[in-house]
Design a protein around this motif. Structure first.
Motif, PDB file in Angstrom:
ATOM      1  N   ILE A  85       2.148  12.501   4.801  1.00 39.37           N
ATOM      2  CA  ILE A  85       1.364  12.428   3.566  1.00 39.37           C
ATOM      3  C   ILE A  85       0.336  11.316   3.702  1.00 39.37           C
ATOM      4  N   GLU A  86      -0.926  11.687   3.648  1.00 38.86           N
ATOM      5  CA  GLU A  86      -2.010  10.701   3.644  1.00 38.86           C
ATOM      6  C   GLU A  86      -2.213  10.257   2.196  1.00 38.86           C
ATOM      7  N   THR A  87      -1.688   9.100   1.861  1.00 41.87           N
ATOM      8  CA  THR A  87      -1.699   8.659   0.466  1.00 41.87           C
ATOM      9  C   THR A  87      -3.066   8.105   0.070  1.00 41.87           C
ATOM     10  N   LYS A  88      -3.229   7.883  -1.228  1.00 47.03           N
ATOM     11  CA  LYS A  88      -4.442   7.263  -1.759  1.00 47.03           C
ATOM     12  C   LYS A  88      -4.332   5.740  -1.798  1.00 47.03           C
ATOM     13  N   HIS A  89      -3.221   5.219  -1.328  1.00 49.25           N
ATOM     14  CA  HIS A  89      -3.023   3.769  -1.378  1.00 49.25           C
ATOM     15  C   HIS A  89      -4.064   3.039  -0.537  1.00 49.25           C
ATOM     16  N   ARG A  90      -4.404   1.831  -0.983  1.00 49.49           N
ATOM     17  CA  ARG A  90      -5.338   0.970  -0.262  1.00 49.49           C
ATOM     18  C   ARG A  90      -4.660  -0.315   0.204  1.00 49.49           C
ATOM     19  N   GLY A  91      -3.350  -0.359   0.097  1.00 49.98           N
ATOM     20  CA  GLY A  91      -2.582  -1.519   0.539  1.00 49.98           C
ATOM     21  C   GLY A  91      -1.223  -1.079   1.049  1.00 49.98           C
ATOM     22  N   ASN A  92      -0.551  -1.968   1.729  1.00 46.87           N
ATOM     23  CA  ASN A  92       0.727  -1.646   2.371  1.00 46.87           C
ATOM     24  C   ASN A  92       1.699  -0.988   1.401  1.00 46.87           C
ATOM     25  N   ILE A  93       2.348   0.066   1.858  1.00 47.41           N
ATOM     26  CA  ILE A  93       3.332   0.772   1.037  1.00 47.41           C
ATOM     27  C   ILE A  93       4.659   0.020   1.117  1.00 47.41           C
ATOM     28  N   PHE A  94       5.193  -0.363  -0.056  1.00 46.48           N
ATOM     29  CA  PHE A  94       6.437  -1.127  -0.117  1.00 46.48           C
ATOM     30  C   PHE A  94       7.615  -0.316  -0.648  1.00 46.48           C
ATOM     31  N   GLY A  95       7.346   0.793  -1.319  1.00 50.71           N
ATOM     32  CA  GLY A  95       8.443   1.559  -1.898  1.00 50.71           C
ATOM     33  C   GLY A  95       8.187   3.046  -1.844  1.00 50.71           C
ATOM     34  N   VAL A  96       9.229   3.805  -1.528  1.00 46.38           N
ATOM     35  CA  VAL A  96       9.142   5.260  -1.547  1.00 46.38           C
ATOM     36  C   VAL A  96      10.492   5.805  -1.999  1.00 46.38           C
ATOM     37  N   HIS A 694      -9.330   0.803   3.282  1.00 48.45           N
ATOM     38  CA  HIS A 694      -7.993   0.622   3.832  1.00 48.45           C
ATOM     39  C   HIS A 694      -7.860  -0.788   4.357  1.00 48.45           C
ATOM     40  N   GLN A 695      -7.082  -1.611   3.642  1.00 50.44           N
ATOM     41  CA  GLN A 695      -6.877  -2.989   4.061  1.00 50.44           C
ATOM     42  C   GLN A 695      -5.390  -3.236   4.167  1.00 50.44           C
ATOM     43  N   ASN A 696      -4.925  -3.486   5.375  1.00 49.37           N
ATOM     44  CA  ASN A 696      -3.504  -3.703   5.596  1.00 49.37           C
ATOM     45  C   ASN A 696      -3.154  -5.158   5.346  1.00 49.37           C
TER      46      ASN A 696
END
Length: 702
Positions: A85-96, A694-696
């Motif tokens: 899944i290519e998410t719309k998030h622009r920062g690190n994913i912390f929860g799923v 996209h900023q990690n």
């Protein structure tokens, strides 16, 4: 291999529909299987740190979220990607999380960009966007008996409840708001983690930037509206308005009923300022309930791992249970040393009887053998090993004051974080069993002094001198008296300064007059025209309610067990979970994950899971199978391996456990600037509305 024979298990299975879960949990994660855990395989597909893992309820799918802003669904048994899944998030994913009651069709994700997205996995569509948090969202939690609902916590100090059946603009509500109450220090108001008790989903646990775990009864709390960030303005936002508490009670609830219980290791509340001066932060990075809903596991960043018994609220910190409560007037007598007492007549009957009763403390041959091994390790100054032997012996002989007293002495010598307080608890336990145990009484005074509870230490030593006058003349006792008196003189001047600054308001207790005049059965009258609960109370009622709240916090429940050896300093997302009924697991900054025996608290297994840090440790719901992840982009899977012909790359068992745990203790007490490099990579401020792309952001220090 099993605690009961198979015939008994089958019999209980037929009588108790829930027995299967108990049987399964005990046998699948049996000691035999856990001791043979080793590397099984890797899942490759991410291009950044893997910050969260989640099994579906059936255990057939593993979901992972990463710094690469992607979610991947895996079939781990075939090592195959099912969906990316290519998410719309622009920062690190912390929860799923998979949302319950949706047949794994819907899932939600949360990230450092402050946003939450809900997906229809089958259609590969984003069906809901939630932009209600003001800062990084750290965790999502669900309840299996509450379909379509989930909860989130963020560094804005908010705990939100979301209902995906509602319109997107109305899906979110504030359950708790720590940023609006003066009862939580603004420096500690970030919500780091939360957990739902799956056995009783009305109970929600929250961890902040302090050592307190808070459990709320959601049935007493009113949901408050919150709008998306896009529709909020600085002037119209109601979230900045100060309220009395972080929660709002339902109208029919007595306002004097505090809907939460605090849990904290008893030695920490009074030492928070000391830790700050040492630039050491204490915050809970992960909370987990056991499957039965009777225990809470708290991974305390900067310290150890603690287990709390939820239904033992009598377990108050030993500091507040004065040692004098252990004795009655008949105990206030002089006890002569055996060398000066040739007959029992010189000792009062009550004490003589107690000494004669020491026969009941006789150890079994196995416990005696463990004690001898522990004593030998102590003489060799191998305190880590000695404590492990004492832990095993105490499990076999729980009524032996000698074992508790010896373990207390060993803990004082090892002197890791929390060891002195644990030693003091052991001294209490030994004295409860045998009030004549001289060494435990003296060690108790020394522990109190080392914990900087100097006044109690002085009183304890005076009581010791009354009961054991000949021993009180020893050089060790005289030296301790000098140390205590010197500390009391210094602390008296310090307390005067602190009183002038009014710096200890958090631990203000209720005066006797206020307590007597307070009628808890009377509910203050509410003004229906007022929209906010705190505004409807008089200033006097506010003061009383605040003191009730603080009094309950001061009487926080103490831990039942502690687990040592890992290091939790570098990241604030480090997990700890129950592995079946009898084991505990947690990640560590040394790239390993540790497994402890829940009963003895001894380390059972250490496995090297990452080249840097292991953050996530997720056991399979039904099999002896564990998934871990961390700074590496790979997810590693672990299962029992009975093949002795493993390559060096495949064999990831840490054999020198003693060196590993000693190094971890050094790391935990090192200067925080040694971990500064982890923060230098965090170059994005998500409070800036104009940030994009996209900023990690690396997992930052607690």
């Amino acid at each position: 291999m099993f605690d009961q024979n198979l015939i008994q298990d089958l019999h209980h299975w037929e009588l108790d529909s829930y027995y299967f879960k108990k049987f399964h949990s005990r046998t699948v994660f049996s000691r035999w299987f856990v001791k043979h855990l080793n590397y099984h395989s890797e899942l490759k597909g991410h291009e950044g740190c893997v910050n969260c893992l989640e099994w579906n309820q059936a255990g057939t799918i593993l979901a992972s979220g990463s710094d690469d802003l992607r979610i991947i669904l895996w079939d781990p048994f075939r090592r195959k990607q099912l969906q990316k899944i290519e998410t719309k998030h622009r920062g690190n994913i912390f929860g799923v999380k998979f949302l319950p009651g949706t047949n794994d069709t819907f899932m939600a994700s949360a990230a450092a960009d402050r946003d939450i997205y809900v997906y229809d996995v089958n259609k590969n569509l984003t069906i809901n966007e939630i932009h209600s948090h003001q800062n990084r969202v750290k965790q999502i939690e669900t309840a299996q008996d509450m379909p379509f609902l989930f909860w989130s916590c963020g560094e804005d100090g908010h705990v939100l409840q979301h209902d995906i059946r509602c319109k997107p603009a109305e899906a979110s509500s504030i359950l708790l708001n720590y940023s609006s109450t003066g009862l939580v220090d603004v420096k500690n108001s970030e919500a780091k983690c939360l957990a739902i008790n799956q056995a009783r989903s009305e109970y929600l646990a929250v961890g902040l930037g302090d050592p307190f775990a808070r459990i709320y009864d959601r049935r007493m709390l009113e949901l408050r509206s919150i709008s998306h960030r896009d529709s909020q303005s600085t002037s119209s936002s109601g979230n900045t308005r100060k309220t009395l508490f972080e929660y709002k009670l339902l109208d029919y609830i007595d306002p004097t009923k505090i809907p939460l219980t605090h849990y904290v290791p008893g030695h920490l509340p009074k030492r928070i300022d000391e830790y700050r001066r040492r630039m050491k932060t204490l915050s809970i990075t992960f909370l987990s309930f056991n499957p039965n809903g009777t225990e809470l596991l708290a991974n305390l960043g900067g310290e150890q791992l603690y287990l709390f018994n939820l239904f033992d609220e009598s377990s108050k910190p030993a500091k507040y249970d004065s040692y004098r409560t252990l004795f009655d007037e008949s105990d206030l007598v002089e006890i002569l040393p055996e060398s000066k007492s040739s007959s029992s007549e010189t000792i009062p009957d009550s004490d003589s009887q107690k000494i004669n009763n020491k026969k009941k403390f006789k150890l079994s041959p196995k416990a005696e053998a463990l004690k001898l091994k522990a004593n030998a390790s102590f003489e060799e100054q191998n305190y880590v090993e000695a404590i492990e032997y004492y832990n095993q012996a105490i499990l076999l002989a729980e009524n032996s004051p000698i074992l508790y007293g010896n373990r207390a002495a060993t803990l004082m010598k090892r002197n890791w974080d929390g060891d002195v307080y644990a030693a003091m608890r052991d001294c209490y336990t030994a004295l409860i069993m045998d009030k004549t145990h001289l060494k435990s009484h003296f060690r108790l005074a020394k522990c109190l002094n080392d914990l900087k509870w100097h006044q109690e230490a002085r009183e304890c030593l005076e009581f010791f001198s009354t009961r054991f006058p000949d021993y009180a003349k020893s050089q060790a006792c005289e030296n301790l008296i000098k140390d205590i008196d010197k500390a009391l003189k210094g602390s008296k001047n310090k307390e005067t300064t602190e009183e002038e600054d009014n710096s200890d308001t958090e631990w203000t207790t209720m005066s006797e007059s206020e307590s007597e005049n307070l009628d808890l059965s009377k509910k203050p009258k509410l003004n229906e025209e007022e929209s906010d609960f705190s505004e409807s109370l008089s200033a006097n009622n506010d003061k009383i309610l605040k003191k009730i709240y603080l009094q309950k916090k001061m009487n926080a429940v103490d831990f039942s067990s502690r687990f040592c050896g890992h290091c939790n300093v570098a990241t604030d997302i480090k997990e700890a979970n129950f592995i079946g009924e009898n084991f505990i697991a947690a990640g560590s900054d040394d790239g390993s994950f540790f497994i402890w025996d829940k009963k003895t608290t001894n380390i059972v297994k250490v496995l090297h899971g990452d080249e840097s840090i292991v953050n996530c440790v997720q056991p399979h719901p039904y099999s002896c199978y564990i998934a871990t992840s961390g700074i590496d982009s790979e997810i590693r899977l672990w299962s029992p391996n009975f093949d002795e012909a493993l390559t060096d790359e495949e064999d990831r068992v840490v054999t020198d456990v003693k060196s590993a745990v000693l190094n971890n203790q050094v790391k935990m007490n090192s200067h925080p600037f040694e971990y500064l490099f982890l923060n230098l990579t965090q170059n994005s401020n998500w409070n800036n509305e104009e940030s994009g792309g996209h900023q990690n952001v690396e997992c930052r220090q607690s």
